[in-house]
Design an enzyme around this catalytic site. Structure first.
Site, PDB file in Angstrom:
ATOM      1  NE  ARG A  27      -3.592   0.066   2.705  1.00 40.56           N
ATOM      2  CZ  ARG A  27      -4.678   0.267   2.049  1.00 40.56           C
ATOM      3  NH1 ARG A  27      -5.226  -1.049   1.513  1.00 40.56           N
ATOM      4  NH2 ARG A  27      -5.410   1.139   2.221  1.00 40.56           N
ATOM      5  CD1 TRP A  73       2.757   5.533  -2.792  1.00 39.65           C
ATOM      6  CD2 TRP A  73       1.367   7.200  -2.424  1.00 39.65           C
ATOM      7  NE1 TRP A  73       2.624   6.222  -3.955  1.00 39.65           N
ATOM      8  CE2 TRP A  73       1.753   7.255  -3.800  1.00 39.65           C
ATOM      9  CE3 TRP A  73       0.249   8.173  -2.306  1.00 39.65           C
ATOM     10  CZ2 TRP A  73       1.396   8.009  -4.754  1.00 39.65           C
ATOM     11  CZ3 TRP A  73      -0.076   9.095  -3.161  1.00 39.65           C
ATOM     12  CH2 TRP A  73       0.394   9.099  -4.474  1.00 39.65           C
ATOM     13  CD  GLU A 485      -3.073  -3.886 -17.945  1.00 44.10           C
ATOM     14  OE1 GLU A 485      -3.475  -2.618 -17.850  1.00 44.10           O
ATOM     15  OE2 GLU A 485      -2.890  -4.411 -17.130  1.00 44.10           O
ATOM     16  CE  LYS A 607      -2.874  -4.640  -6.244  1.00 46.79           C
ATOM     17  NZ  LYS A 607      -2.623  -5.054  -7.696  1.00 46.79           N
TER      18      LYS A 607
HETATM   19  O1  M6R Z   1      -7.699  -0.787  -7.440  1.00 45.83           O
HETATM   20  P1  M6R Z   1      -8.009  -0.233  -8.582  1.00 45.83           P
HETATM   21  O2  M6R Z   1      -8.421  -1.397  -9.530  1.00 45.83           O
HETATM   22  O3  M6R Z   1      -9.175   0.800  -8.470  1.00 45.83           O
HETATM   23  O4  M6R Z   1      -6.844   0.683  -9.014  1.00 45.83           O
HETATM   24  C1  M6R Z   1      -6.797   1.286 -10.245  1.00 45.83           C
HETATM   25  C2  M6R Z   1      -5.335   1.713 -10.502  1.00 45.83           C
HETATM   26  O5  M6R Z   1      -4.752   2.198  -9.531  1.00 45.83           O
HETATM   27  C3  M6R Z   1      -4.701   0.198 -10.728  1.00 45.83           C
HETATM   28  O6  M6R Z   1      -5.676  -0.552 -11.683  1.00 45.83           O
HETATM   29  C4  M6R Z   1      -3.231   0.594 -11.491  1.00 45.83           C
HETATM   30  O7  M6R Z   1      -3.473   1.044 -12.694  1.00 45.83           O
HETATM   31  C5  M6R Z   1      -2.559  -0.887 -11.567  1.00 45.83           C
HETATM   32  N1  M6R Z   1      -1.783  -1.000 -10.300  1.00 45.83           N
HETATM   33  C6  M6R Z   1      -1.541  -0.904 -12.746  1.00 45.83           C
HETATM   34  O8  M6R Z   1      -1.314  -2.219 -12.755  1.00 45.83           O
END
Ligand code: M6R
Length: 612
Positions: A27, A73, A485, A607
């Site tokens: 986190r 963070w 992606e 994360k």
């Molecule tokens: O938890 P979430 O899916 O809402 O998070 C959204 C983005 O922060 C997340 O998908 C981020 O882009 C990824 N860590 C990328 O791998």
């Protein structure tokens, strides 16, 4: 964005806090700290990872049965020892850990400075603990009352835990907009941002709701109240998380483990929700609201990052199969651009963590305007899951690597099921086409396993391109979001600049970048636009770009043009992202490892993005 953990009971707090912080390190990991109360209030904090914190505690007295810990963070103030949490109040009597942002901290700070407070750090958190101290002092109130009054004054998001030097039998925890779980043991309590630090000690947990606080006591009693001072009773829930699921299980990194978990994750996402033989799909959350969903004028999909990419695939799937217009919105834009949202709209909010601040705010906005909210989350009991009217869990299991992998593929699986169930119900898909797709969905885990066997080939490719300065990813149709992606995976963990584009857009700009130094990854498995992709490959070849093409097994045309091909098992075009993303995840992983990067905790990232 930060991880918080607290303990009160009869056990040694230090090892519980350190282990908990390591579990929560995903986190945030730019600094860490703990406060332990054993007569004295001892605070240890250090810039860097939890392992750095551990080093500075070597040989120090860390015995205590109550303590709090934090992994950060940074939002306010650079990541250094001083800005690390816990923060103490001016009297050194109160210690706080905090996840979130106090937006009106500057005004409160100015007021407190007038009253003689000095601040050691640049953080909003130190302002909050001093506000609590000031309220306690001026109103001669209990700590609990002071916390409630202060929290009613602040604007922003928080999950906090507070320790009082004068009261070693008591911790206070509160939340608004940031997650908080309380584990209930035998005459002991664990408090954490998620259940991972708690799971090995107790399965009994309570999830605090927004604007609630809990007072937990060493004698095993606790009280939960709203910030309006109304007592609440929460059912104790049983954790279903297993310890194994949050450990690396023999893999070197969580990311690699999670890439390899995809076949099982997809099976779990589909289990009990479809049957190819009998030709049905039934998502509990969807069925409940099917008539409203079916009659919606349009769908809006909102999300961030990787989840936004899966949302784009959702758009292709839903429009293609269920013939409902879909708009895909970055939650951060959607929430601020005064969008047109009608009661007849259905908003699908996608989030692995279920805690992303922008996505939550987009949901609130759409809810205010009476749209139906359908959440697609991985984390059970997360905020988005709780504020949505209906929804489905992806059941990918805990995703700990910061780079999202199995969450992405299970989100797509869910979106496919959603598109198919609506299509079936609206009659926009024939029975035979539906069965073909469902049968093929059952085959996908096997096809992903086959693709994972390409690992050593992809590793060789990574060795060739690990020093590239840029990468271009190109795809069409269902494979365009996969290109986005793939580029995101590479840039976030290897720090190589990468762009994803629709292959046909290349000639409108990015083609200028192509020279013999530029690796271009083509997603070229589409049956429908195959010849068009061949032309795009030719265009890159003519400019001497290095072509890495993901193709269907047995492809000859692109093989003849590409510098490298990665052959994946062929599948239905609508399902192809589930297979084509796998080599791109592995490529990013191996390149990042070869460049010496920390794939599970890439720099500047966290994360769960609980700040906007
Ligand atoms: O938890 P979430 O899916 O809402 O998070 C959204 C983005 O922060 C997340 O998908 C981020 O882009 C990824 N860590 C990328 O791998």
């Amino acid at each position: 964005m930060c991880g918080i953990v607290g303990y009160i009971g009869n056990k040694e707090a230090f090892p519980i806090l350190i282990k908990g912080l390591k579990r929560l390190e995903y986190r945030g990991y730019d600094s860490a700290g703990i406060a332990l109360l054993n007569g004295d209030l001892n605070v240890f904090k250090k810039a860097g990872k939890v392992s750095e914190l551990e080093k500075i505690t070597n040989g120090k007295s860390v015995g205590a049965n109550i303590g709090i810990g934090h992994t950060r963070w940074a939002t306010h103030g650079e990541p250094n020892d001083v800005n690390a949490h816990p923060h103490l109040s001016q009297s050194n009597e109160l210690a706080i850990i905090h996840n979130g942002i106090i937006e009106n901290y500057a005004a409160i700070k100015a007021e407190l400075e007038k009253r003689g407070y000095n601040f050691q750090s640049d953080t909003d958190t130190e302002v909050l603990i001093n506000l609590i101290e000031e309220v306690r002092k001026t109103e001669k109130s209990s700590l609990e009352d002071a916390v409630r009054v202060a929290l009613n004054e602040v604007v922003g998001a928080y999950a906090i835990v507070i320790l009082d030097k004068k009261d070693p039998n008591h911790l206070i925890a509160a939340r608004k907009g940031s997650p908080l779980v309380i584990g209930i043991g035998e005459d002991e309590f664990y408090i954490a941002s998620d259940a991972s630090p708690i799971i090995e000690y107790t399965q009994n947990v309570i999830y605090l709701d927004d604007q609630e606080y809990a007072s937990v006591h060493r004698d095993g009693t606790y009280v939960i109240k709203t910030l309006g001072n109304v007592e609440k009773s929460h059912a104790i829930q049983k954790l279903e998380l297993s310890l194994e699921a949050i450990e690396k299980g023999g893999y070197e990194h969580f990311m690699l483990k999670e890439i390899h978990e995809q076949p099982k994750a997809l099976e779990d996402a589909m289990r009990g929700r479809m049957n190819a033989l009998q030709g049905w799909i039934k998502l509990g959350g969807l069925s409940e609201y099917l008539s409203r969903i079916e009659n919606a004028e349009r769908f809006v999909i909102t999300a961030c990052g990787t989840s936004w990419h899966s949302g784009l695939i959702g758009e292709y799937l839903i429009e293609d199969l269920a013939r409902v217009p879909v708009e895909v919105e970055y939650a951060s834009e959607f929430r601020y651009r005064n969008p047109i949202i009608k009661e007849s709209d259905v908003v699908f909010a996608i989030s692995q963590s279920g805690e992303t601040a922008d996505t939550l705010a987009a949901i609130e906005l759409a809810k205010e305007r009476q749209a139906l909210i359908y959440g697609i989350c991985n984390v059970i009991g997360s905020s988005i899951a709780r504020v949505s009217h209906a929804g489905s869990y992806t059941h990918a299991g805990p995703e700990i690597g910061v780079a999202s992998t199995k969450a992405f593929s299970t989100q797509i699986t869910l979106l496919t099921l959603i598109a198919l169930q609506i299509a079936q119900s609206k009659g926009t898909i024939s029975t035979s086409r539906l069965r073909t797709i469902l049968y093929e969905m059952e085959n996908i885990p096997k096809k992903i396993k086959e693709t994972l066997e390409l690992d050593s080939q992809i590793k060789e490719l990574a060795a060739i391109y690990k020093d590239a300065r840029n990468f271009l990813y190109l795809g069409r149709g269902y494979n365009f979001p996969v290109a986005l992606e793939g580029a995101l995976k590479l840039k976030e963990i290897s720090y190589i600049h990468a762009e994803g584009y629709p292959a046909a857009e290349m000639k409108h700009g990015p083609i200028a970048l192509i020279d013999e130094e530029m690796p271009v990854v083509f997603l070229a498995t589409n049956q429908s636009a195959y010849e068009k992709i061949v032309s795009n490959v030719q265009e890159v070849k003519a400019r001497k770009g290095k072509i890495i093409a993901v193709v269907n097994k047995g492809d000859t045309q692109i093989r003849a043009l590409a510098d490298h091909v990665i052959e994946v098992p062929e599948t239905e075009e609508v399902l192809s992202p589930l297979v084509t993303i796998v080599p791109l995840q592995l490529l990013a992983y191996h390149i990042a490892i070869m460049r010496g990067c920390n794939v599970d905790q890439p720099r500047n990232l966290a994360k769960s993005v609980t700040v906007e």
